[in-house]
Design a protein around this motif. Structure first.
Motif, short mmCIF file in Angstrom:
data_model
loop_
_atom_site.label_atom_id
_atom_site.label_comp_id
_atom_site.label_asym_id
_atom_site.label_seq_id
_atom_site.Cartn_x
_atom_site.Cartn_y
_atom_site.Cartn_z
N ARG A 114 0.83 -1.22 0.00
CA ARG A 114 0.00 0.00 0.00
C ARG A 114 0.85 1.26 0.00
NH1 ARG A 114 -2.96 -2.98 3.90
NH2 ARG A 114 -1.74 -2.10 5.62
N GLU A 157 -8.37 -4.06 -6.65
CA GLU A 157 -8.16 -5.24 -5.79
C GLU A 157 -8.74 -6.48 -6.48
OE1 GLU A 157 -8.66 -4.03 -1.88
OE2 GLU A 157 -8.22 -6.00 -1.03
N HIS A 172 -1.82 -4.73 -2.18
CA HIS A 172 -2.70 -4.09 -1.19
C HIS A 172 -2.31 -4.41 0.25
CE1 HIS A 172 -5.30 -3.00 -4.52
NE2 HIS A 172 -5.04 -4.20 -4.99
#
Ligand SMILES: Cc1ncc(C[n+]2csc(CCOP(=O)(O)OP(=O)(O)O)c2C)c(N)n1
Length: 519
Positions: A244, A331, A377
Motif C-alpha cells: 500500500r 483489488e 494491497h
C-alpha cells in the motif's frame, strides 16, 4: 605482526574488521581450524547449515536485505559444487557473497586424494573473483581483497580458496579495512537524453537491479504522472518493494506472449540497472526478445551505477518534483474464505495479515502472479524473487534474511516441489530460532512443468507422461517433515483456517510452517 595468530584467525579477524559478521557454514576436516578460530573471534557468528545449497542461498538472502556480504564456509570442491545452484542465483542478483572454500594441504594436493577437485574451475562458473591463498602471512591481505571484490558495485560472488595448512600455520595478521565504494551517478548527458526521450510518445521506463525500492519507485511514479510514460519492472530483480502507498510498476510477465503484448506500444525504452527484456525460455513459435523491433533502448544507468539517484535527477530535469505519485490499483477477487484454498485466497489472506515491513521470499512458481496481485494491497514489504530461475532458493534466502533483519518478520512463500530442494533450511531456522513463517503451497504437483510441456508442443499429457513428473505419490507430509526438523507446523485446507493459522504464526516469534493444501 602478531605471531600468535594462525592463518584461519587472520582470515576471521579480517572479516570481522570489515563488518562481515555472519558465516553460513558446512565445514569438513580442512576447515576445522577456521571453526576453532570462531571461538576467538566472537564478532563473527557461525550459522550451521546441513547442506551447502542452504549456505549459499542464505548468504544471498542476507546480502539482498543487508546490502553487505555474509560469508559461506564450504568443504573443498564437492562442498562448493553443492552450493553452486544458489550461487548462480546470487550471481544473477549481483549479491556480494564471500565464499571461503577449504582445500587440501599444499603437500597433499599432488596425490589426487578422494576429495581432490578443481576448486578454481567450480568457483569460476559463479564468481567474479577467485583467489587461492598460498601462505599464512598473505591471508589478511587476500581476505581483504576478496571482500573488496565482493562489494565492488553492483556486487558479486568472490571466492577465497584456503589450503588447510595455510589455516593452521602461524604468522597471519589482520588485513586492512577496505573502503566501501559508492555507485557513481550517470553522466548528466544521460539524464538530459532520458528527459528528452520522455517528451516522446511511446517512451517507457524499465526498472531493475537495486531500483525497485521506495525512493526509486516514488521517482518513477512522479515521472509517469508528469510525462505519461509507462513504468515496467524486472520480474527477477533481487529485491522488490511493494505494498500500500507505493507506486506499482507493471511487472514484465513470465510468458513471452503477454510480455510482448504489454510492451507492444513501446518505441523508446529507458533502462535503469537492467537490460532489454527477454523471455525466460525459447519456444518453437515465439520470439525470445520481447521488445518490438523498432524500439530503441537507452541505458540511463548501468548495473554498477546509482539508478535511484539517476531517477531522482530525472524527476528534477523533467520538472516532476511536485507530481502526485499514482498509487491505486484494483483489488482482485479472492473467493469465499470457507472454500478450498487457491493461490488467490492465500494472496488475500496474506494481504490482510501481513505485518509492516515484512520480508517475503518468493518461490511460489505457478502461484506467484496471482498472490503478488493481492500483495500490492498489503502493508509495505520487500519481496525477494528467484533471480536466476534455479529453484531451491526460497527457504535458504528466507533464513539469510532472518539473520540479517531479526526485527522484521520473514515469510517464505514456497511451492512444494521447490521447497524439497533445500528443506534442510528448516532445521537451521529451528536451531537459530529465526522469526520465519513458511507457507508451503501444497498443490502436490510440478504444475509449471505441466504448463511448459504443453507450450513446447506436447498437446495432451498422456497418463504415462503425467505420471513421470507427478510429485503427489507418495504424498509429502509437510507437517511431519517440518516437525521432524524442529519447526512447529499446521495444515490449512480453507481460507478461514489459513487466516487463523497465519495470524497466530505472525503474532508469535520463532519459526512456524503452514502447509496450505491447494485444491
Ligand atoms: C535447480 C532447478 N532444477 C529444476 C528446475 C526445473 N523446474 C522449474 S519449476 C520446477 C518444479 C515446479 O514445482 P513447484 O515448485 O511445486 O511449483 P508449481 O509449478 O507446482 O507451482 C522444476 C523442477 C529448475 N528451475 N531449477
Amino acid at each position: 605482526m602478531n605471531d600468535a595468530m594462525n592463518g584461519a584467525e587472520s582470515l576471521l579477524r579480517t572479516l570481522a574488521a570489515n563488518g562481515v559478521d555472519t558465516c553460513f557454514m558446512n565445514p569438513g576436516t580442512s576447515e576445522m581450524r577456521f571453526v576453532a578460530a570462531l571461538e576467538r573471534v566472537e564478532a563473527v557468528r557461525g550459522v550451521l547449515c546441513l547442506f551447502e545449497g542452504v549456505c549459499s542461498g542464505a548468504a544471498d538472502g542476507y546480502a539482498r536485505m543487508k546490502g553487505k556480504p555474509a560469508a559461506t564456509l564450504l568443504h573443498l570442491g564437492p562442498g562448493l559444487a553443492n552450493a553452486l545452484s544458489n550461487l548462480h542465483n546470487a550471481r544473477k542478483a549481483r549479491s556480494p557473497v564471500i565464499n571461503i572454500v577449504g582445500e587440501h594441504t599444499i603437500r597433499h594436493q599432488q596425490y589426487d586424494a578422494p576429495l581432490s577437485a578443481d576448486i578454481e574451475a567450480f568457483a569460476r562458473t559463479v564468481s567474479g573473483y577467485v583467489r587461492v591463498v598460498k601462505e599464512a602471512s598473505e591471508m589478511g591481505q587476500a581476505a581483504a581483497e576478496t571482500i573488496a571484490a565482493a562489494i565492488t558495485p553492483p556486487g558479486q560472488v568472490a571466492t577465497l580458496i584456503v589450503p588447510a595448512d595455510v589455516s593452521w600455520t602461524e604468522g597471519g595478521e589482520c588485513g586492512p579495512v577496505v573502503a566501501r565504494p559508492l555507485r557513481p551517478l550517470p553522466e548528466s548527458q544521460a539524464i538530459g537524453r532520458a528527459a528528452s526521450l520522455l517528451q516522446l510518445e511511446g517512451t517507457a521506463l524499465l526498472l531493475g537491479g537495486t531500483t525497485i525500492n521506495d525512493r526509486a519507485l516514488a521517482a518513477a511514479g512522479r515521472l509517469s504522472a508528469r510525462t505519461g510514460a509507462q513504468v515496467f519492472a524486472d520480474r527477477n530483480a533481487s529485491r522488490i518493494a511493494s505494498g500500500r502507498g507505493r507506486f506499482h510498476p507493471h511487472t514484465v510477465p513470465y510468458f513471452p506472449e503477454p510480455a510482448i503484448a504489454l510492451l507492444a506500444g513501446v518505441r523508446n525504452l529507458i533502462v535503469v540497472e537492467s537490460q532489454a527484456p527477454v523471455s525466460f525460455f525459447g519456444y518453437p513459435e515465439t520470439p525470445s526478445y520481447l521488445l518490438p523491433e523498432e524500439c530503441q533502448v537507452f541505458v540511463l544507468a548501468e548495473r554498477d551505477e546509482d539508478g535511484t539517484g539517476a531517477l531522482e535527477a530525472l524527476v528534477e530535469e523533467c520538472g516532476a518534483v511536485g507530481a502526485a505519485i499514482p498509487g491505486d490499483v484494483p483489488e482482485p477477487a479472492a473467493g469465499p474464505d470457507s472454500g478450498p484454498l487457491t493461490a488467490h485466497s492465500i494472496g488475500a489472506a496474506l494481504a490482510a495479515c501481513l505485518p509492516e515491513q515484512a520480508i517475503l521470499s518468493d518461490e511460489m512458481v505457478s502461484a506467484s502472479a496471482p498472490v503478488v496481485s493481492h500483495l500490492v494491497h498489503a502493508a509495505p514489504h520487500d519481496r525477494m524473487p528467484v533471480t536466476g530461475g534455479s529453484i531451491g532458493q526460497g527457504l535458504p534466502a528466507a533464513l539469510g534474511a532472518a539473520c540479517a533483519c531479526p526485527d522484521r518478520k520473514v515469510i517464505a512463500l514456497e511451492a512444494d516441489g521447490s521447497a524439497m530442494y533445500t528443506l534442510q533450511s528448516l532445521w537451521t531456522m529451528a536451531r537459530e530460532n529465526l522469526d520465519v513463517v513458511v507457507i508451503i503451497f501444497a498443490n502436490r504437483r510440478y504444475q509449471i512443468l505441466e504448463i511448459e510441456m504443453r507450450r513446447v508442443g506436447v498437446a495432451a499429457l498422456s497418463e504415462r507422461t503425467r505420471e513421470s513428473i507427478d510429485i503427489g505419490r507418495p504424498r509429502l507430509d509437510w507437517v511431519r517433515l517440518s516437525e521432524g526438523m524442529g519447526v512447529r507446523a499446521t495444515r490449512a485446507t480453507n481460507g478461514a483456517e489459513l487466516r487463523t493459522q497465519l495470524q497466530t504464526a505472525i503474532e508469535e516469534r520463532g519459526p512456524r510452517l503452514i502447509e496450505a493444501v491447494l485444491s
